[in-house]
Scaffold this motif. Structure first.
Motif, PDB file in Angstrom:
ATOM      1  N   TYR A 183       0.857  -1.188   0.000  1.00 51.38           N
ATOM      2  CA  TYR A 183       0.000   0.000   0.000  1.00 51.38           C
ATOM      3  C   TYR A 183       0.892   1.236   0.000  1.00 51.38           C
ATOM      4  CZ  TYR A 183      -3.684  -3.169   1.574  1.00 51.38           C
ATOM      5  OH  TYR A 183      -4.581  -4.204   1.671  1.00 51.38           O
ATOM      6  N   LEU A 184       0.583   2.169  -0.879  1.00 48.27           N
ATOM      7  CA  LEU A 184       1.270   3.466  -0.865  1.00 48.27           C
ATOM      8  C   LEU A 184       0.430   4.443  -0.054  1.00 48.27           C
ATOM      9  CD1 LEU A 184       3.333   5.589  -2.006  1.00 48.27           C
ATOM     10  CD2 LEU A 184       1.647   5.974  -3.834  1.00 48.27           C
ATOM     11  N   LEU A 185       1.082   5.155   0.880  1.00 46.65           N
ATOM     12  CA  LEU A 185       0.384   6.174   1.674  1.00 46.65           C
ATOM     13  C   LEU A 185       0.983   7.534   1.374  1.00 46.65           C
ATOM     14  CD1 LEU A 185       0.507   3.435   3.558  1.00 46.65           C
ATOM     15  CD2 LEU A 185      -0.325   4.979   5.288  1.00 46.65           C
ATOM     16  N   THR A 186       0.143   8.496   1.020  1.00 50.75           N
ATOM     17  CA  THR A 186       0.640   9.862   0.871  1.00 50.75           C
ATOM     18  C   THR A 186       0.295  10.650   2.141  1.00 50.75           C
ATOM     19  OG1 THR A 186      -1.329  10.711  -0.241  1.00 50.75           O
ATOM     20  CG2 THR A 186       0.376   9.712  -1.628  1.00 50.75           C
ATOM     21  N   LEU A 187       0.933  11.791   2.325  1.00 47.41           N
ATOM     22  CA  LEU A 187       0.884  12.477   3.620  1.00 47.41           C
ATOM     23  C   LEU A 187       0.180  13.822   3.522  1.00 47.41           C
ATOM     24  CD1 LEU A 187       4.617  11.648   4.294  1.00 47.41           C
ATOM     25  CD2 LEU A 187       2.639  10.505   5.331  1.00 47.41           C
ATOM     26  N   PRO A 188      -0.584  14.191   4.549  1.00 41.63           N
ATOM     27  CA  PRO A 188      -1.394  15.414   4.462  1.00 41.63           C
ATOM     28  C   PRO A 188      -0.578  16.706   4.519  1.00 41.63           C
ATOM     29  CG  PRO A 188      -1.603  14.447   6.636  1.00 41.63           C
ATOM     30  CD  PRO A 188      -0.818  13.477   5.804  1.00 41.63           C
ATOM     31  N   ARG A 189      -1.187  17.752   4.014  1.00 38.42           N
ATOM     32  CA  ARG A 189      -0.631  19.089   4.135  1.00 38.42           C
ATOM     33  C   ARG A 189      -1.079  19.657   5.480  1.00 38.42           C
ATOM     34  NH1 ARG A 189       0.606  23.101  -0.361  1.00 38.42           N
ATOM     35  NH2 ARG A 189       0.510  21.342  -1.769  1.00 38.42           N
ATOM     36  N   LEU A 190      -0.212  20.452   6.108  1.00 42.90           N
ATOM     37  CA  LEU A 190      -0.525  21.014   7.431  1.00 42.90           C
ATOM     38  C   LEU A 190      -0.662  22.524   7.326  1.00 42.90           C
ATOM     39  CD1 LEU A 190       0.946  18.301   8.074  1.00 42.90           C
ATOM     40  CD2 LEU A 190       2.099  19.457   9.929  1.00 42.90           C
ATOM     41  N   ARG A 191      -1.591  23.074   8.096  1.00 41.21           N
ATOM     42  CA  ARG A 191      -1.612  24.516   8.302  1.00 41.21           C
ATOM     43  C   ARG A 191      -1.400  24.736   9.793  1.00 41.21           C
ATOM     44  NH1 ARG A 191      -6.755  26.116   6.877  1.00 41.21           N
ATOM     45  NH2 ARG A 191      -7.035  26.418   9.102  1.00 41.21           N
ATOM     46  N   ILE A 192      -0.364  25.503  10.140  1.00 39.73           N
ATOM     47  CA  ILE A 192      -0.142  25.778  11.559  1.00 39.73           C
ATOM     48  C   ILE A 192      -0.705  27.162  11.860  1.00 39.73           C
ATOM     49  CG2 ILE A 192       1.537  25.829  13.432  1.00 39.73           C
ATOM     50  CD1 ILE A 192       3.406  24.139  11.736  1.00 39.73           C
ATOM     51  N   ASP A 193      -1.769  27.181  12.662  1.00 35.90           N
ATOM     52  CA  ASP A 193      -2.447  28.423  13.043  1.00 35.90           C
ATOM     53  C   ASP A 193      -2.081  28.796  14.476  1.00 35.90           C
ATOM     54  OD1 ASP A 193      -3.824  28.888  10.635  1.00 35.90           O
ATOM     55  OD2 ASP A 193      -5.349  27.406  11.187  1.00 35.90           O
ATOM     56  N   GLY A 194      -2.556  29.958  14.907  1.00 30.32           N
ATOM     57  CA  GLY A 194      -2.324  30.385  16.288  1.00 30.32           C
ATOM     58  C   GLY A 194      -0.912  30.892  16.531  1.00 30.32           C
ATOM     59  N   ILE A 195      -0.174  31.137  15.469  1.00 33.86           N
ATOM     60  CA  ILE A 195       1.224  31.564  15.577  1.00 33.86           C
ATOM     61  C   ILE A 195       1.327  32.911  16.289  1.00 33.86           C
ATOM     62  CG2 ILE A 195       3.313  32.160  14.265  1.00 33.86           C
ATOM     63  CD1 ILE A 195       2.678  29.432  13.561  1.00 33.86           C
ATOM     64  N   TRP A 196       0.506  33.845  15.841  1.00 28.76           N
ATOM     65  CA  TRP A 196       0.610  35.205  16.366  1.00 28.76           C
ATOM     66  C   TRP A 196       0.487  35.224  17.893  1.00 28.76           C
ATOM     67  CZ3 TRP A 196       2.978  39.122  14.772  1.00 28.76           C
ATOM     68  CH2 TRP A 196       2.748  40.379  15.359  1.00 28.76           C
ATOM     69  N   TYR A 197      -0.415  34.347  18.418  1.00 29.47           N
ATOM     70  CA  TYR A 197      -0.669  34.317  19.867  1.00 29.47           C
ATOM     71  C   TYR A 197       0.311  33.442  20.616  1.00 29.47           C
ATOM     72  CZ  TYR A 197      -4.802  36.333  17.940  1.00 29.47           C
ATOM     73  OH  TYR A 197      -5.641  37.147  17.231  1.00 29.47           O
ATOM     74  N   GLY A 198       1.256  32.861  19.907  1.00 30.19           N
ATOM     75  CA  GLY A 198       2.249  32.018  20.564  1.00 30.19           C
ATOM     76  C   GLY A 198       1.699  30.681  21.011  1.00 30.19           C
ATOM     77  N   SER A 199       0.530  30.269  20.465  1.00 31.46           N
ATOM     78  CA  SER A 199       0.026  28.932  20.802  1.00 31.46           C
ATOM     79  C   SER A 199      -0.359  28.181  19.530  1.00 31.46           C
ATOM     80  CB  SER A 199      -1.144  29.007  21.775  1.00 31.46           C
ATOM     81  OG  SER A 199      -2.106  29.916  21.303  1.00 31.46           O
ATOM     82  N   PRO A 200       0.682  27.772  18.782  1.00 28.15           N
ATOM     83  CA  PRO A 200       0.437  27.115  17.497  1.00 28.15           C
ATOM     84  C   PRO A 200      -0.264  25.772  17.628  1.00 28.15           C
ATOM     85  CG  PRO A 200       2.808  27.543  17.845  1.00 28.15           C
ATOM     86  CD  PRO A 200       2.104  27.909  19.105  1.00 28.15           C
TER      87      PRO A 200
END
Ligand code: 0T9
Length: 382
Positions: A183-200
């Motif tokens: 089985y081939l597995l591909t990997l999800p794209r990530l969005r890291i939010d909450g950066i500005w508030y220092g709680s990603p």
């Protein structure tokens, strides 16, 4: 922001500003102390097996359809650990230690209730850019995962966008014998939010695939404000692979939240629970640091990690500099001697035939990818 200690607000603000317009290797950027994690990225492949009974169950599946569902169930059940566990253990996403070339991480999940032992082996196969290769194997059940992982990061309207580079291949050798099923597995794209508030924190986006064993699963990820309005939403479709002559009776649609639970929403199992990860997971068992080799992750980073844990950031940074200087010296020596660092457990290949063959069925982009082939040289057990 709230999560940022008062004394580090200035450095956090300038760190965040320097992210804007940034593209490339985030891992090498210097970040303020409060956001540092004492764990190296070489430990992350352990997330693939923190529900070992779901991994071993793949080997017990009776037919192609059950096996495809078992693979998907295991895969979806790893996402909570992969993408939310730093928030649970440390309050937010943190910046992991950036592994050195040749860094190693070994562990296992013990055999209980007849599930068999599962072994984990990780090697940092590149430093610039950072690439981590791994193998996770339950020999007694004939289930083996190999893969490698790198990231391309960019910054867009306040979020870090992480494209995962690399893929994983799951190989199942059924108990009764017979040819291995891949089985081939591909990997999800990530969005890291909450950066500005220092709680990603991480949200998953886009689509990934699991292709093999005469079936194809397509998994779509959405967050708050999209079709369900809820964080960590996914929708998966499982169907017989094109050209394999499978009938529509093998089709399933599954809907839910990857960090809690999901249900079948069509097909013969409509309404039944598909996955549920509310029960505690099982962390990998790792030997004592005293018995480790110098390049094993927890031994290598021991004093840096201690500094971070005890908020002694001067010590952490001093110890980190020692490691970095040692690395620079090694690269210099190799250059002078005309030699190259030798990988211990993997061999690099420019193209992966498994990726090409199974990727075609789901039209992966790019159509070909390189890979690190495990040399099947597990270390001797102590
Ligand atoms: C493979 C996983 C990956 C690794 C991490 C993006 C990231 C490094 C890669 C993709 C695992 O299977 C799954 C989970 C989390 C991913 C990490 C999250 C993260 O923030 C880091 C990057 C390099 C940073 O440290 C960004 C800077 C930081 C200030 C934000 C917290």
């Amino acid at each position: 922001g709230d999560a940022v200690p008062a004394a580090q607000r200035g450095t956090w603000t300038s760190f965040v500003k320097s992210l804007a317009g940034f593209s490339g290797d985030l891992s090498s950027m210097t970040a303020p102390p409060f956001i540092l994690s004492p764990t190296s990225l070489t430990e992350f492949p352990a997330y693939w097996c923190e529900r070992p009974e779901l991994f071993s169950a793949i080997g017990d599946a009776k037919n192609d359809e059950d096996r495809a569902l078992a693979v998907l169930k295991w895969f979806i059940s790893t996402l909570k650990g992969q993408y939310t566990s730093r928030n649970e253990s440390m309050g937010s996403e943190k910046k992991p230690l950036n592994p050195v070339l040749g860094e190693l991480f070994y562990g296992y999940w013990p055999d209980t209730n007849g599930r068999g032992q599962t072994d984990l082996l990780v090697e940092q196969v590149s430093h610039h850019p950072p690439i981590t290769a791994y193998c996770i194997e339950n020999k007694s059940k004939g289930v083996k995962l190999t893969g490698h992982n790198a990231q391309k990061t960019s910054f867009s309207s306040g979020s870090i966008i992480v494209k995962q580079i690399g893929h994983a291949v799951l190989t199942v050798t059924p108990n009764g014998g017979g040819a291995p099923i891949e089985y081939l597995l591909t990997l999800p794209r990530l969005r890291i939010d909450g950066i500005w508030y220092g709680s990603p924190y991480i949200e998953l986006t886009d689509t990934t695939f699991i292709s093999g064993g005469n079936f194809v699963s397509t998994i779509e990820y959405k967050g708050k404000g999209y079709f369900s309005g809820k964080s960590h939403t996914f929708k998966a479709t499982v169907s017989p692979a094109p050209g394999t002559g499978g009938s529509s009776s093998g089709e399933h649609v599954i809907d839910g939240l990857w960090h809690t639970s999901s249900k079948f929403s069509s097909g013969g199992k409509s309404g039944l629970t598909f996955h549920n990860v509310e029960a505690p997971k099982e962390e990998v068992t790792v030997g004592s640091v005293d018995n480790m080799e110098d390049f094993e992750s927890r031994k290598l980073w021991k004093l840096v990690a201690q500094g971070i844990r005890q908020s002694d950031f001067d010590a952490a940074s001093r110890e980190k500099t020692k490691i970095e200087n040692d690395q620079r010296q090694r690269r210099k020596d190799e250059q002078a001697a005309g030699t190259k660092w030798e990988l211990k457990h993997f061999k690099h290949v420019d193209s992966d035939p498994v990726y090409e063959r199974l990727g075609k069925l789901v039209k992966v982009v790019p159509p070909t990818e390189d890979a690190y082939i495990f040399q099947d040289n597990w270390p001797a057990k102590n």
